[in-house]
Design an enzyme around this catalytic site. Structure first.
Site, mmCIF file in Angstrom:
data_model
loop_
_atom_site.group_PDB
_atom_site.id
_atom_site.type_symbol
_atom_site.label_atom_id
_atom_site.label_comp_id
_atom_site.label_asym_id
_atom_site.label_seq_id
_atom_site.Cartn_x
_atom_site.Cartn_y
_atom_site.Cartn_z
ATOM 1 C CD GLU A 132 -4.041 24.563 5.009
ATOM 2 O OE1 GLU A 132 -4.484 23.904 5.955
ATOM 3 O OE2 GLU A 132 -4.762 25.283 4.292
ATOM 4 N N GLY A 272 -8.306 20.715 -3.591
ATOM 5 C CA GLY A 272 -9.503 21.229 -4.231
ATOM 6 C C GLY A 272 -9.467 22.732 -4.339
ATOM 7 C CB ALA A 273 -10.357 25.465 -3.289
ATOM 8 C CG MET A 274 -4.812 27.699 0.002
ATOM 9 S SD MET A 274 -4.863 26.637 1.465
ATOM 10 C CE MET A 274 -4.622 27.870 2.748
ATOM 11 C CG ASN A 276 -4.324 31.201 -0.421
ATOM 12 O OD1 ASN A 276 -3.582 30.510 0.243
ATOM 13 N ND2 ASN A 276 -4.740 30.861 -1.631
ATOM 14 C CG HIS A 308 -14.590 24.210 2.739
ATOM 15 N ND1 HIS A 308 -14.949 23.342 3.737
ATOM 16 C CD2 HIS A 308 -13.246 24.380 2.863
ATOM 17 C CE1 HIS A 308 -13.886 23.002 4.437
ATOM 18 N NE2 HIS A 308 -12.827 23.622 3.917
ATOM 19 C CD GLU A 309 -11.366 26.309 0.196
ATOM 20 O OE1 GLU A 309 -10.633 26.847 1.050
ATOM 21 O OE2 GLU A 309 -11.502 25.073 0.111
ATOM 22 C CG HIS A 312 -11.442 27.789 5.463
ATOM 23 N ND1 HIS A 312 -11.295 27.296 6.736
ATOM 24 C CD2 HIS A 312 -11.268 26.728 4.631
ATOM 25 C CE1 HIS A 312 -11.041 25.997 6.682
ATOM 26 N NE2 HIS A 312 -11.029 25.630 5.416
ATOM 27 C CD GLU A 331 -9.460 22.667 6.334
ATOM 28 O OE1 GLU A 331 -10.604 22.625 5.838
ATOM 29 O OE2 GLU A 331 -8.571 23.401 5.885
#
Length: 898
Positions: A132, A272-274, A276, A308-309, A312, A331
């Site tokens: 991303e 911070g993080a993703m 996927n 948060h991740e 998502h 987001e």
């Protein structure tokens, strides 16, 4: 100088993709010095795009790529000659392709030297991905846009010893050996996803495994992968993941949809993080924690980022964004969800206060600066520059306002309807709002202006009590700064930008006895909701009046409770009324807000006096209010700590027409010293009373006691006495947790004394092998108010602890210095020129990180003329660098040309 004109992308130019990709099969070989990627795409012409084309020639097949060495291209098994396709640095074009086809490509990529950390890159423990927003094109040729949803199957091949862990999205479907030295693993994701959610990992890692039983009885295998030797630091992240999964089931009815859910921590990561799908890649700072190396803030940040991740998985993965202009669709909504999770896990009041403090420090200045843009931008040059506080934090406030307007139950119905309608789709912010409107029956048409109008609205309020009528008339009006309304894009204004917002204004009326008064509006049934203490008013016009009746005396109005809208509130409370609200308001946010307004008035007035050579004046009434907070702190130490924390210099600067950072710094510190001098005994008593005993506990109660205790230590440090330094040194040496040790170090770092040198040397000697702790050591020095801070930061550039290629190190040292209000904005311009030079160096390695650093210059026009000249010189020098990335060029250009 680079003369290339960057291309601006416009939201209204969106068209459906010409081709869809139904399935993706990747075969990835990790060899010495190279990575070979074999891709097989099943494509078909998009009927929507073909319909839109009408009689025009059908468009060619175009795929995005960056840094790819193309070895072969084949369609339906036939290898194409070089005259049958065109391959540039960024596009693979095939003219007149069949309507359905199988496209096979083979490319070679140099992941070992990919310092941008976008796409596939190497870190010390192996290979990782970040796709991303547009990183997948660095891995293989592909139509790299979020509205193309595909099924993925990935096979990885690597050396068994060097890269024993092979991971990709979804579920494992096979693995084995390839001779004595190599092995393979195949992963299949059962869900359609856009390419930005693709991930793979090939590395040497340790793993902590667990499992989670969903509400329907399914077992999900959980794993947290970390660098070798760090297993004892990832238990909290695993616990946070399990709590997030349970919370999402209980609050939103959303269950994990995969059999495997994995988190991988890497030390080299831009973000911070993703999120996927099923394979979250994290920056180590949001995974690794142990009492002696992580602070209370670290533990809470891990909670929020892990949540948060994971959230998502539904709000971003199962339903994703149609195009990058809709970024806040995923987001903003997911930040709101992780905020609610954080409030349920910790103190709801303190969580809200910290959210608003951060919003005012980052997003409000952004809304007033050269990079101002709506929550849903109209255009961009580099999408990476729009991963902003506006998209994330203001976007979350927009979602929160919807919940405020329609109520929690209707909001939950709206979420259910949103997933029912759009599961597996790439959609827009309008689709989300439509689900909320349809589920609640509330017309949100006007409300959608929050997505499309840039700038922070100003809410003006005035009130009048009519003793004879026993009524109170509240007049509310709104305006939007003209500068912000232009969206800072040099594009023409459109009439909708001048239209009023729909602003939810939560209010209460407080009586002289400290109790809430009735909230009956003229013409209403007096028995309706008679016990209500907070009421939400809808301001939908430029000005409206609300008349409250049956009030025996004039109330003290409590406005914008729980910060019900992200606006700048202008209301003329007296100091006595603010003191009353600070003591009695039933809304904890507004109790805190009253104290912040009192402190801001004093500091801003003192800064004005200091700038013209007058002595600052500090009233005893403020000290008395602080003393009451200390006396009553036992009931909620965390809230007391927040209430006693003065507004930050960057936030205060936004309230000044022209900023003198030296005078502002002196004024704020002057008030801190005055409080310390007047309340030294009470501060010391609170410090001693709230000491924690026994092993460290990351509980809200224990964290609150530490927060108050360390705030008292900071105030006492303002005395700059042998006793206060000895107190800080004793805490530094005896602390059994990083929260207390770092607080003592930060206190000592503000004074030029032998204890400061001793503590800094001791800290580094003890923790030099812990990268994240060393980041704290760098930050403490870069944040110091001492006059030689810039010289210290320059020296640290050559320290073994610093690495210009590592984002965490850059943010710890250089971004912290850029946020050091008084030292970065030094009158001689040294801070400006230093940071601009570093941005130019970093841009050659990692444009995303360089662009984030460049944002420190956003508000340079707020300062006096000599500082403006120095900042302008530094920015022009940066803009003149040959080969400057479009990421940095966009930010610098907008800063200079605003």
């Amino acid at each position: 100088m680079n003369s290339e004109t960057p291309q601006r992308i416009h939201r209204l130019d969106y068209t459906p993709p010409p081709f869809l990709v139904d399935s993706v099969e990747l075969d990835v070989h990790f060899n010495a010095g190279e990575v070979l990627v074999n891709s097989q795409l099943q494509l078909r012409r998009n009927p929507l795009a073909a319909l839109a084309a009408e009689a025009s020639p059908l468009p060619p097949l175009q795929l995005d790529g960056q840094g790819l060495e193309t070895i072969s291209v084949a369609i339906d098994g036939s290898v194409l000659g070089q005259d049958q396709y065109h391959c540039s640095d960024s596009l693979l074009t095939i003219v007149n392709p069949p309507d359905t086809l199988t496209l096979r490509t083979q490319v070679r990529i140099d992941a070992d030297h990919n310092s941008s950390l976008s796409g596939l890159f190497r870190s010390k423990d192996g290979y990782f991905t970040q796709c991303e927003a547009q990183g997948f094109r660095r891995i293989t040729w592909f139509p790299d846009r979020p509205d193309i949803m595909s099924r993925y199957q990935v096979t990885l091949h690597a050396d068994k010893t060097r890269l024993p862990v092979l991971l990709a999205n979804g579920n494992p479907v096979g693995s084995g050996d390839e001779g004595p030295d190599r092995h393979w693993a195949k992963w299949e994701d059962p869900f359609f996803k856009p390419c930005y959610l693709f991930a793979l990992v090939a590395a040497r890692l340790d793993v902590l495994r667990d499992e989670f039983t969903t509400s329907s009885g399914r077992s999900v295998q959980l794993a947290v992968f970390v660098e070798p030797g760090k297993l004892d630091q990832c238990a909290h992240a695993m616990d946070a993941l399990k709590r997030s999964m349970r919370w999402d089931e209980e609050v939103f009815g959303l269950e994990c949809d995969l059999d495997h859910y994995m988190i991988v921590a890497v030390g080299d990561f831009n973000m911070g993080a993703m999120e996927n799908k099923g394979l979250n890649v994290f920056n180590t700072k949001y995974v690794l924690a142990r009492a002696d190396i992580a602070t209370d803030a670290d533990y809470q940040n891990i909670d929020r980022v892990v949540a948060h991740e994971y959230f998502h998985n539904w709000t971003g993965n199962r339903v994703t964004c149609r195009d990058w202009f809709q970024l806040s669709l995923k987001e903003g909504l997911t930040v709101y969800r992780d905020q609610e999770f954080g409030a349920d896990m910790h103190s709801r009041a303190v969580t809200r206060i910290r959210e608003v403090r951060a919003l005012r420090a980052m997003q409000f200045p952004e809304d007033a600066g050269p990079m101002a843009h709506p929550v849903r931008p109209d255009s961009y040059i580099e999408i990476n520059n729009f991963y902003t506080s506006t998209v994330y934090d203001k976007g979350a406030e927009v979602v929160r306002m919807i919940e405020t307007l329609i109520g929690k139950q209707a909001f939950r119905r709206g979420m259910d309807l949103y997933f029912e309608r759009h599961d597996g789709q790439a959609v827009t912010c309008d689709d989300f709002v439509a689900a909320m409107a349809d589920a609640s029956g509330v017309d949100l048409t006007q409300f959608k202006r929050w997505y499309d109008q840039a700038g922070t609205p100003r809410l003006w309020a005035s009130g009048h009590y009519d003793e004879e009528a026993r009524s109170y008339t509240l007049t509310l009006s709104q305006s939007l700064p003209t500068r912000a309304a232009a969206d800072a894009t040099s594009e023409p204004l459109h009439s909708p930008l001048h239209s009023p917002f729909h602003i939810p204004v939560a209010i209460g009326l407080n009586g002289a006895d400290g109790e809430d008064m009735p909230l009956l509006i003229a013409g209403e049934d007096s028995t309706a909701d008679s016990g209500r203490t907070t009421r939400v008013l809808s301001l939908t016009d430029f000005e409206q009046q609300f008349v409250f009746t049956e009030l025996a005396a004039a109330p003290v109005v409590s406005l914008l409770r729980d910060f019900s809208a992200p606006v700048i509130l202008d209301f003329s409370w007296s100091d006595e009324e603010l003191a009353h609200l600070l003591a009695h308001d039933s809304d904890p946010f507004n109790r805190w807000e009253a104290g912040q307004r009192l402190a801001s008035r004093l500091i801003l007035a003192a800064a004005e006096d200091i700038s013209v050579g007058r002595a600052a004046y500090w009233p005893q009434t403020f000290v008395e209010a602080a003393a009451r907070l200390l006396e009553n702190a036992a009931a909620d130490p965390a809230f007391a700590a927040e209430a006693l924390t003065l507004p930050g210099e960057a936030t205060l600067a936004e309230e000044m027409a022209m900023v003198d950072p030296s005078a502002l710094h002196e004024a704020r510190n002057g008030l801190r010293r005055f409080v310390a001098e007047q309340l030294g005994g009470a501060l010391l008593h609170a410090y001693e009373t709230h000491a924690t005993s026994g092993p460290y506990q990351a509980t809200p109660a224990a964290a609150g006691r530490r927060a108050l205790r360390n705030l008292c230590l900071g105030y006492l440090g303002e005395l700059n006495s042998a006793e206060s330094r000895a107190l800080a040194m004793r805490q530094f040496e005896t602390a059994n947790n990083m929260t207390d040790q770092l607080a003592a170090l930060a206190t000592l770092a503000q004074d030029d004394c032998p204890e400061r040198v001793q503590a800094l040397d001791s800290f580094y000697e003890r923790w030099h092998d812990e990268a994240l702790v060393v980041d704290k050591w760098l930050s403490v020095q870069a944040a110091s108010r001492l006059p030689d801070t810039l010289a210290v930061v320059r020296e640290l550039l050559d320290h073994p602890a610093f690495d210009l290629r590592n984002p965490n190190k850059v943010y710890a040292l250089l971004n912290t210095f850029g946020n050091n209000h008084v030292r970065f904005h030094a009158a001689d311009g040294g801070g400006y020129l230093f940071l601009a030079t570093q941005i130019g160096e970093i841009d050659r390695l990692n444009p995303q990180v360089a662009a984030r650093l460049a944002r420190r210059f956003d508000r340079w026009r707020k300062f006096d003329q000599p500082r403006q000249q120095q900042a302008s010189f530094a920015l022009e020098k940066l803009r003149s660098i040959d080969g400057l990335s479009s990421d940095v060029r966009e930010i610098v250009g907008r800063a200079l040309d605003q």
